[in-house]
Each structure stands twice: as structure tokens, then as C-alpha cells.
Design a protein around this motif. Structure first.
Motif, short mmCIF file in Angstrom:
data_model
loop_
_atom_site.label_atom_id
_atom_site.label_comp_id
_atom_site.label_asym_id
_atom_site.label_seq_id
_atom_site.Cartn_x
_atom_site.Cartn_y
_atom_site.Cartn_z
N MET A 156 0.87 -1.17 0.08
CA MET A 156 0.15 -0.04 0.07
C MET A 156 0.74 1.36 -0.19
N GLY A 157 0.52 2.29 -0.54
CA GLY A 157 1.05 3.29 -0.74
C GLY A 157 0.20 4.66 -0.84
N ALA A 158 0.77 5.70 -0.66
CA ALA A 158 0.04 6.93 -0.63
C ALA A 158 0.60 7.66 -1.98
N TYR A 159 -0.33 8.05 -2.86
CA TYR A 159 -0.13 9.19 -4.01
C TYR A 159 -0.58 10.19 -4.19
N LYS A 160 0.10 11.41 -4.79
CA LYS A 160 -0.56 12.44 -5.14
C LYS A 160 -1.33 12.42 -6.54
N THR A 161 -2.27 12.72 -6.70
CA THR A 161 -3.03 12.63 -7.91
C THR A 161 -3.80 13.90 -8.12
N ARG A 162 -4.36 13.97 -9.29
CA ARG A 162 -5.59 15.06 -9.54
C ARG A 162 -6.43 15.29 -8.64
N PHE A 163 -6.91 14.05 -8.05
CA PHE A 163 -8.06 13.90 -7.21
C PHE A 163 -7.29 13.95 -5.68
N GLY A 164 -6.37 14.62 -5.47
CA GLY A 164 -5.83 14.55 -4.10
C GLY A 164 -4.95 13.47 -3.65
N GLU A 165 -4.72 13.29 -2.36
CA GLU A 165 -3.74 11.91 -2.13
C GLU A 165 -4.67 11.02 -1.89
N LEU A 166 -4.15 10.02 -2.45
CA LEU A 166 -4.82 8.44 -2.41
C LEU A 166 -4.11 7.57 -1.89
N GLU A 167 -4.78 6.53 -0.95
CA GLU A 167 -4.07 5.48 -0.74
C GLU A 167 -4.47 4.32 -1.43
N ILE A 168 -3.51 3.56 -2.02
CA ILE A 168 -3.73 2.72 -3.11
C ILE A 168 -2.98 1.46 -2.62
N LYS A 169 -3.86 0.34 -2.68
CA LYS A 169 -3.38 -0.96 -2.47
C LYS A 169 -2.67 -1.47 -3.58
N ASP A 170 -1.46 -2.36 -3.71
CA ASP A 170 -0.73 -2.88 -4.57
C ASP A 170 -1.61 -3.55 -5.72
N ASP A 171 -2.58 -4.31 -5.20
CA ASP A 171 -3.33 -5.11 -6.15
C ASP A 171 -4.35 -3.94 -7.04
N GLU A 172 -4.58 -3.04 -6.59
CA GLU A 172 -5.16 -1.81 -7.52
C GLU A 172 -4.31 -1.27 -8.64
N VAL A 173 -3.38 -1.37 -8.44
CA VAL A 173 -2.24 -0.67 -9.51
C VAL A 173 -2.31 -1.29 -10.83
N ILE A 174 -2.50 -0.71 -11.90
CA ILE A 174 -2.49 -1.40 -13.19
C ILE A 174 -1.18 -0.95 -13.93
N ASN A 175 -0.36 -2.07 -14.45
CA ASN A 175 0.74 -1.80 -15.09
C ASN A 175 0.58 -1.68 -16.51
N PHE A 176 1.00 -0.57 -17.20
CA PHE A 176 1.15 -0.60 -18.74
C PHE A 176 2.48 -0.58 -19.06
N PRO A 177 3.05 -1.97 -19.68
CA PRO A 177 4.32 -2.43 -19.84
C PRO A 177 5.06 -1.22 -20.85
N ASN A 178 3.94 -0.91 -22.02
CA ASN A 178 4.59 0.01 -22.92
C ASN A 178 3.95 1.44 -22.67
N GLY A 179 3.44 1.83 -21.71
CA GLY A 179 3.01 3.18 -21.26
C GLY A 179 1.76 3.26 -22.13
N ILE A 180 1.26 4.64 -22.46
CA ILE A 180 0.01 4.91 -23.10
C ILE A 180 0.57 5.92 -23.96
N PRO A 181 0.18 5.51 -25.53
CA PRO A 181 0.77 6.49 -26.46
C PRO A 181 0.76 8.11 -26.05
N GLY A 182 1.94 8.69 -26.23
CA GLY A 182 2.03 9.98 -25.86
C GLY A 182 2.48 10.37 -24.28
N PHE A 183 2.23 9.10 -23.74
CA PHE A 183 2.81 9.24 -21.99
C PHE A 183 3.52 7.95 -21.81
N GLU A 184 4.39 7.51 -22.90
CA GLU A 184 5.16 6.20 -22.71
C GLU A 184 5.95 6.29 -21.39
#
Length: 177
Positions: free
Chosen positions: A1-29
Motif C-alpha cells: 500500500m502506498g500514498a500517491y498524489k493525484t489530480r484527485f488529491g492524495e490517495l491510499e492505493i493497495k498494490d493489487d489496485e495498480v495497473i501496469n502498462f508495460p508500454n505506457g500509453i501513446p503520448g505518455f510512454e
């Protein structure tokens, strides 16, 4: 679990909620780690929120809300990248673009949906040749049996306006206005 700053404020995120994009997203690789944020006030819009750049969040919508006959054909390469064991583990979203001050001109990117294996926490943005990059969200939903659904079209416009208004309020709060 970790705390992350986002556009929606600081969020507590569990590791199993994270989605990994191995190639990034076009324009945001360079950005690889995201979450899907589901906020009741923006439904049916959900958010693909970067955990690496607090300014990056993409509004997402179920593409079948816009086009019931929408089809996603994934290549073997995409299926391998997503580590698909069971197709029911896949969820598909389309990114929504809402022009500032013109929510009625919102579009949905049906050409490049975001596909996520929710079981494995892996995502990819794929390219589908037969769809538009900027499909108007106000186009009437079509199926094989119907050509227009004006009620659905009007509901989609209202939902997008509400999301756009929410974004304006959020931007004003950030700028101190």
C-alpha cells in the motif's frame, strides 16, 4: 500500500489496485503505473489516474454505452502482453475528450481503447482500424435493430456536461480561484 498524489488529491492505493502498462500509453510512454478511479459523482465516467504524474488523469467510459455494436479484436501480441487466461478478466474502456467550455462537443476515442486484465493488473491501449479517433458522444447509439436512440444520446450529453463542470471546479480549486 502506498500514498500517491493525484489530480484527485492524495490517495491510499493497495498494490493489487495498480495497473501496469508495460508500454505506457501513446503520448505518455514514460508513465506505466495507473489506477482506475470510480467516483459516483462522475458516473458513467471513470478515471485512469497516473500514479507517477499527479497531473495526468484520463476520463474513461464503457464504449458500449456509446455504440452497442462496438467490437474489440485483440491481436495475439496484445493477448500475450495482457497475459490473458480467461477473457472475462478483460475490461475495455474508451478515453473521453471534453473540450474546455464545450462539453456538448465531447468525443470518445473508439479507435484506441484501453484494455485491462483486472486479474493480473496489466493494461494496454490498442489500435482498432475500423473506428474513429473522435467519435462524437452525442451521436445516437446504434445497433443492428435500431438506428437512433435520442434519449440515450441526450443522457450521454448531460453526463458529459456534468463531468466537464466538475473538472472546471477542480481546476479552479487548484489554481486558487
Amino acid at each position: 500500500m502506498g500514498a500517491y498524489k493525484t489530480r484527485f488529491g492524495e490517495l491510499e492505493i493497495k498494490d493489487d489496485e495498480v495497473i501496469n502498462f508495460p508500454n505506457g500509453i501513446p503520448g505518455f510512454e514514460q508513465l506505466r503505473r495507473f489506477i482506475i478511479l470510480n467516483t459516483p459523482e462522475t458516473q458513467p465516467i471513470q478515471w485512469l489516474v497516473s500514479l507517477e504524474d499527479e497531473n495526468v488523469a484520463f476520463p474513461l467510459i464503457d464504449p458500449w454505452l456509446v455504440m452497442e455494436s462496438y467490437e474489440v479484436d485483440l491481436s495475439k501480441q496484445d493477448l500475450d502482453l495482457l497475459q490473458v487466461e480467461d477473457p472475462s478478466d478483460l475490461v475495455v474502456w474508451s478515453i473521453v475528450t471534453i473540450p474546455i467550455g464545450k462539453p456538448e462537443e465531447a468525443t470518445v476515442n473508439l479507435k484506441a481503447p484501453v484494455v485491462v486484465n483486472v486479474k493480473k493488473g496489466i493494461g494496454v491501449q490498442v489500435i482498432l482500424e475500423k473506428y474513429e479517433l473522435k467519435h462524437p458522444i452525442t451521436k445516437s447509439k446504434t445497433t443492428e435493430n435500431q438506428t437512433n436512440d435520442d434519449v440515450t444520446s441526450l443522457q450521454n450529453v448531460q453526463e458529459v456536461k456534468e463531468v466537464a463542470d466538475e473538472e472546471k471546479v477542480h481546476e479552479r480549486k487548484e489554481s486558487g480561484a
